[in-house]
Design a protein around this motif. Sequence first.
Motif, PDB file in Angstrom:
ATOM      1  N   ASP A 179       5.554  -4.187  -6.714  1.00  0.00           N
ATOM      2  CA  ASP A 179       5.270  -4.781  -5.407  1.00  0.00           C
ATOM      3  C   ASP A 179       3.774  -4.999  -5.175  1.00  0.00           C
ATOM      4  OD1 ASP A 179       7.978  -4.681  -4.832  1.00  0.00           O
ATOM      5  OD2 ASP A 179       7.835  -2.677  -3.964  1.00  0.00           O
ATOM      6  N   ASP A 180       2.947  -4.631  -6.140  1.00  0.00           N
ATOM      7  CA  ASP A 180       1.493  -4.729  -5.989  1.00  0.00           C
ATOM      8  C   ASP A 180       0.934  -5.894  -6.793  1.00  0.00           C
ATOM      9  OD1 ASP A 180       0.984  -2.408  -4.443  1.00  0.00           O
ATOM     10  OD2 ASP A 180       1.192  -1.171  -6.237  1.00  0.00           O
ATOM     11  N   SER A 181      -0.225  -6.377  -6.338  1.00  0.00           N
ATOM     12  CA  SER A 181      -1.009  -7.281  -7.178  1.00  0.00           C
ATOM     13  C   SER A 181      -1.889  -6.405  -8.070  1.00  0.00           C
ATOM     14  CB  SER A 181      -1.872  -8.174  -6.283  1.00  0.00           C
ATOM     15  OG  SER A 181      -2.531  -9.134  -7.066  1.00  0.00           O
ATOM     16  N   HIS A 182      -1.865  -6.658  -9.376  1.00  0.00           N
ATOM     17  CA  HIS A 182      -2.665  -5.862 -10.314  1.00  0.00           C
ATOM     18  C   HIS A 182      -3.714  -6.751 -10.977  1.00  0.00           C
ATOM     19  CE1 HIS A 182       0.242  -2.487 -10.228  1.00  0.00           C
ATOM     20  NE2 HIS A 182       1.150  -3.438 -10.130  1.00  0.00           N
ATOM     21  N   ILE A 186      -3.358  10.180  -6.429  1.00  0.00           N
ATOM     22  CA  ILE A 186      -2.833   9.237  -5.434  1.00  0.00           C
ATOM     23  C   ILE A 186      -2.794   7.845  -6.057  1.00  0.00           C
ATOM     24  CG2 ILE A 186      -3.474  10.481  -3.327  1.00  0.00           C
ATOM     25  CD1 ILE A 186      -5.998   8.545  -3.293  1.00  0.00           C
ATOM     26  N   PRO A 187      -1.815   7.031  -5.641  1.00  0.00           N
ATOM     27  CA  PRO A 187      -1.637   5.726  -6.313  1.00  0.00           C
ATOM     28  C   PRO A 187      -2.717   4.699  -6.010  1.00  0.00           C
ATOM     29  CG  PRO A 187       0.232   6.236  -4.875  1.00  0.00           C
ATOM     30  CD  PRO A 187      -0.750   7.329  -4.683  1.00  0.00           C
ATOM     31  N   GLU A 202       6.189  -0.212 -12.513  1.00  0.00           N
ATOM     32  CA  GLU A 202       5.892   1.015 -11.742  1.00  0.00           C
ATOM     33  C   GLU A 202       7.096   1.940 -11.840  1.00  0.00           C
ATOM     34  OE1 GLU A 202       4.203   0.555  -7.741  1.00  0.00           O
ATOM     35  OE2 GLU A 202       5.687   1.996  -7.026  1.00  0.00           O
ATOM     36  N   ILE A 203       6.850   3.210 -12.179  1.00  0.00           N
ATOM     37  CA  ILE A 203       7.915   4.217 -12.246  1.00  0.00           C
ATOM     38  C   ILE A 203       7.806   5.085 -10.995  1.00  0.00           C
ATOM     39  CG2 ILE A 203       8.934   6.069 -13.630  1.00  0.00           C
ATOM     40  CD1 ILE A 203       8.740   3.610 -15.340  1.00  0.00           C
ATOM     41  N   ASP A 204       8.906   5.154 -10.222  1.00  0.00           N
ATOM     42  CA  ASP A 204       8.908   5.936  -8.982  1.00  0.00           C
ATOM     43  C   ASP A 204       9.732   7.209  -9.139  1.00  0.00           C
ATOM     44  OD1 ASP A 204       7.461   3.883  -7.901  1.00  0.00           O
ATOM     45  OD2 ASP A 204       9.128   3.022  -6.762  1.00  0.00           O
ATOM     46  N   ASP A 205       9.465   8.201  -8.268  1.00  0.00           N
ATOM     47  CA  ASP A 205      10.352   9.373  -8.210  1.00  0.00           C
ATOM     48  C   ASP A 205      11.528   9.051  -7.292  1.00  0.00           C
ATOM     49  OD1 ASP A 205       9.417   9.622  -5.631  1.00  0.00           O
ATOM     50  OD2 ASP A 205       8.152  11.365  -6.030  1.00  0.00           O
ATOM     51  N   ARG A 206      12.377  10.067  -7.016  1.00  0.00           N
ATOM     52  CA  ARG A 206      13.590   9.804  -6.235  1.00  0.00           C
ATOM     53  C   ARG A 206      13.278   9.372  -4.813  1.00  0.00           C
ATOM     54  NH1 ARG A 206      16.714  14.950  -7.728  1.00  0.00           N
ATOM     55  NH2 ARG A 206      16.918  14.626  -9.955  1.00  0.00           N
ATOM     56  N   ALA A 207      12.119   9.802  -4.313  1.00  0.00           N
ATOM     57  CA  ALA A 207      11.725   9.411  -2.951  1.00  0.00           C
ATOM     58  C   ALA A 207      10.941   8.093  -2.953  1.00  0.00           C
ATOM     59  CB  ALA A 207      10.888  10.525  -2.327  1.00  0.00           C
ATOM     60  N   GLN A 208      10.987   7.405  -4.092  1.00  0.00           N
ATOM     61  CA  GLN A 208      10.329   6.100  -4.242  1.00  0.00           C
ATOM     62  C   GLN A 208       8.805   6.189  -4.170  1.00  0.00           C
ATOM     63  OE1 GLN A 208      12.367   2.768  -2.282  1.00  0.00           O
ATOM     64  NE2 GLN A 208      13.483   2.933  -4.205  1.00  0.00           N
ATOM     65  N   ASN A 209       8.263   7.364  -4.456  1.00  0.00           N
ATOM     66  CA  ASN A 209       6.812   7.468  -4.585  1.00  0.00           C
ATOM     67  C   ASN A 209       6.435   7.156  -6.024  1.00  0.00           C
ATOM     68  OD1 ASN A 209       6.289   8.525  -1.894  1.00  0.00           O
ATOM     69  ND2 ASN A 209       7.361  10.350  -2.633  1.00  0.00           N
ATOM     70  N   PRO A 210       5.399   6.353  -6.207  1.00  0.00           N
ATOM     71  CA  PRO A 210       5.025   6.019  -7.583  1.00  0.00           C
ATOM     72  C   PRO A 210       4.568   7.255  -8.349  1.00  0.00           C
ATOM     73  CG  PRO A 210       3.586   4.904  -5.980  1.00  0.00           C
ATOM     74  CD  PRO A 210       4.550   5.723  -5.206  1.00  0.00           C
ATOM     75  N   VAL A 211       5.036   7.393  -9.576  1.00  0.00           N
ATOM     76  CA  VAL A 211       4.682   8.521 -10.430  1.00  0.00           C
ATOM     77  C   VAL A 211       3.710   8.054 -11.512  1.00  0.00           C
ATOM     78  CG1 VAL A 211       5.577  10.246 -12.040  1.00  0.00           C
ATOM     79  CG2 VAL A 211       6.917   9.607 -10.027  1.00  0.00           C
ATOM     80  N   THR A 212       3.942   6.844 -12.003  1.00  0.00           N
ATOM     81  CA  THR A 212       3.070   6.297 -13.040  1.00  0.00           C
ATOM     82  C   THR A 212       3.247   4.776 -13.074  1.00  0.00           C
ATOM     83  OG1 THR A 212       2.424   6.546 -15.362  1.00  0.00           O
ATOM     84  CG2 THR A 212       4.757   6.518 -14.905  1.00  0.00           C
ATOM     85  N   MET A 213       2.328   4.100 -13.746  1.00  0.00           N
ATOM     86  CA  MET A 213       2.403   2.644 -13.910  1.00  0.00           C
ATOM     87  C   MET A 213       2.234   2.343 -15.394  1.00  0.00           C
ATOM     88  SD  MET A 213       1.617   1.674 -10.478  1.00  0.00           S
ATOM     89  CE  MET A 213       1.173   2.756  -9.127  1.00  0.00           C
ATOM     90  N   LEU A 214       2.971   1.371 -15.888  1.00  0.00           N
ATOM     91  CA  LEU A 214       2.940   1.096 -17.322  1.00  0.00           C
ATOM     92  C   LEU A 214       2.723  -0.386 -17.594  1.00  0.00           C
ATOM     93  CD1 LEU A 214       6.045   3.205 -18.468  1.00  0.00           C
ATOM     94  CD2 LEU A 214       3.651   3.909 -18.462  1.00  0.00           C
ATOM     95  N   LEU A 215       2.152  -0.661 -18.766  1.00  0.00           N
ATOM     96  CA  LEU A 215       2.064  -2.022 -19.290  1.00  0.00           C
ATOM     97  C   LEU A 215       3.051  -2.118 -20.442  1.00  0.00           C
ATOM     98  CD1 LEU A 215      -1.842  -2.307 -19.419  1.00  0.00           C
ATOM     99  CD2 LEU A 215      -0.328  -3.369 -17.738  1.00  0.00           C
ATOM    100  N   MET A 271       0.845  -1.195   0.000  1.00  0.00           N
ATOM    101  CA  MET A 271       0.000   0.000   0.000  1.00  0.00           C
ATOM    102  C   MET A 271       0.871   1.232   0.000  1.00  0.00           C
ATOM    103  SD  MET A 271      -2.863   0.871   2.746  1.00  0.00           S
ATOM    104  CE  MET A 271      -3.495   2.523   2.898  1.00  0.00           C
ATOM    105  N   HIS A 272       0.598   2.119  -0.927  1.00  0.00           N
ATOM    106  CA  HIS A 272       1.273   3.412  -0.948  1.00  0.00           C
ATOM    107  C   HIS A 272       0.411   4.375  -0.157  1.00  0.00           C
ATOM    108  CE1 HIS A 272       2.164   1.410  -4.881  1.00  0.00           C
ATOM    109  NE2 HIS A 272       3.363   1.542  -4.383  1.00  0.00           N
ATOM    110  N   THR A 273       0.995   5.114   0.769  1.00  0.00           N
ATOM    111  CA  THR A 273       0.148   5.883   1.678  1.00  0.00           C
ATOM    112  C   THR A 273       0.414   7.384   1.597  1.00  0.00           C
ATOM    113  OG1 THR A 273       1.777   5.428   3.366  1.00  0.00           O
ATOM    114  CG2 THR A 273      -0.194   4.060   3.358  1.00  0.00           C
ATOM    115  N   ARG A 274       1.112   7.849   0.589  1.00  0.00           N
ATOM    116  CA  ARG A 274       1.462   9.273   0.541  1.00  0.00           C
ATOM    117  C   ARG A 274       0.235  10.102   0.185  1.00  0.00           C
ATOM    118  NH1 ARG A 274       5.001  13.075  -2.756  1.00  0.00           N
ATOM    119  NH2 ARG A 274       3.809  12.239  -4.478  1.00  0.00           N
ATOM    120  N   GLN A 275      -0.398  10.647   1.205  1.00  0.00           N
ATOM    121  CA  GLN A 275      -1.587  11.473   0.987  1.00  0.00           C
ATOM    122  C   GLN A 275      -1.490  12.675   1.925  1.00  0.00           C
ATOM    123  OE1 GLN A 275      -4.820   8.846   1.937  1.00  0.00           O
ATOM    124  NE2 GLN A 275      -4.472   7.559   0.154  1.00  0.00           N
ATOM    125  N   THR A 276      -2.093  13.792   1.534  1.00  0.00           N
ATOM    126  CA  THR A 276      -2.084  14.914   2.470  1.00  0.00           C
ATOM    127  C   THR A 276      -3.227  14.745   3.458  1.00  0.00           C
ATOM    128  OG1 THR A 276      -3.467  16.766   2.014  1.00  0.00           O
ATOM    129  CG2 THR A 276      -2.044  16.268   0.342  1.00  0.00           C
TER     130      THR A 276
END
Length: 518
Positions: free
Chosen positions: A422-425, A242-243, A381-394, A12-17
């Motif tokens: 790291d996710d089930s899709h 949000i992811p 999954e493409i992450d930024d430098r802080a390892q937050n997901p930015v986008t997902m690709l097939l 689970m990605h939890t980066r939310q305000t």
Amino acid sequence: MISAGLMLPQAMHTRQTPPVRPLLNPNLLAQFVDPLPIPEVARSSGYRPSPVDPGAKLPYYRFAMRQIESKVHRDMKPTQLWGFGSTSPGPTIETRSGQGLLVEWANELPTTHFLPIDHNIHGAEADKPEVRAVIHLHGAKAPPESDGYPENWYSSGKSALYYYPNNQDAAMLWYHDHTLGINRLNVVAGLLGVFLIRDSVEDSLNLPSGKYEIPLVIYDRMFDEQGQLYYPVSPDQKAPWIPEYFGNAILVNGKLFPCLEVEPRRYRFRVLNGANGRFFHLSLSNGQTFQQIGTDQGLLPTPVSLDHLLLAPSERADLVVDFADHAGEQIIVKNDAFTVMQFRVSRAKTTDPSSLPSTLRPVPRIPESEAIKTRMLPLVEIDDRAQNPVTMLLNHAHWKMPVTEDPVLNSVEIWNLVNLTDDSHPIHLHLVRFQILDRRRFEPFFYKNEGILKYTGAPVPPDANEAGWKDTVRADPGMVTRIIVRFEGFVGRYVWHCHILEHEDNEMMRPYDVIAAR
Ligand SMILES: [Cu+2]
């Protein structure tokens, strides 16, 4: 961070305000005070000429998408939603295999959205109308112009007339919004409903029917203290996507903690995971087993006895639950440790003329030798430098890149879904039904660095309750999930995508073409 407060079988990605308004804590609400609503069955409004045979007339339905208010719980204020007619989920469409029909999907929504659009997302740029809609019938073998292609959205005041031939086996389908870039928001707003196809094989089984057959559309939502839907945003104001969306309130047919009075006999429940991202892991509080008789695309060969049901977003399960030995009991449907709804079994004397046959419908396996092509399709999954997901690709490709999957009509292909994340899709292909061959553990880092698939385990066959016709498959992390597909029905452009709607909206969707044989 907002804790979803529920256990999840996936990362689970939890980066939310933090939310700007106080959120509702559903655990403070009384449980089982609202009866389970059952969506009404839609009535056609007359007949219209068939687009393929103008001499023939087909039932015509008009479904208007509208802003509505709905009581989600006795003690909550009415919630603003988007529904069909006056409800969300919308009315259930019922038809028979081979009985085509027409639906006019009319966009009568307001012109401003009430959930946070991210204009950086492809297809949701600021020059587009805020409110757009296009409806896809999930699981339908429909012609491409009626499939709800994500770019075929239309704005408020417009509509589209879609033709569904329904030349397919009895199954539970569902309709939902599929608009490019804001699909996740339109579905949370409420644009979804059930579509049932029946046939003579199903009729011959004498399964529980009528008031003993009930759809259960399950999804999670988040509400503020005023009872209004809340959809979180990321800490980056310029990129609110949000992811994943995980709500702490689980709704069934649009109600929170509903209860259903049942008789001590067999019931058939048509269960849909209508959540954006949550996987459900359902069981009954008294530990009783239940039978799964069908999956996404119809009946299984034989009933499968379960004490837990794992259901990924968009997967369906056709269940038979027998309450005969439980008169007077109150049974809770649980999602792991959490409460979903309650069955209250009456003490009424009842007779049960329904049956549960030990064989249901043959599902002949497609031999691997019939496949003329095998595709390797990494999930990335493409992450930024802080390892937050930015986008997902097939297959490393963005939506706008040229089509790379172009199966020939009526040919068989094997698709290897190589999950590097790291996710089930839950991966869904439009138009077709398929079978799961197996899942096999591999070494993702070696694949990423060397481009070579190194297996680290033996192939694992699908679970017994996945061994039927599917249209959505869990591609688990660190596994290669193999499916075998015959591309039947129509030539034209369709899509395949992850059914975690936040992923789908942010590039985890690709067009594919079914092409004519040369
Ligand atoms: Cu995904």
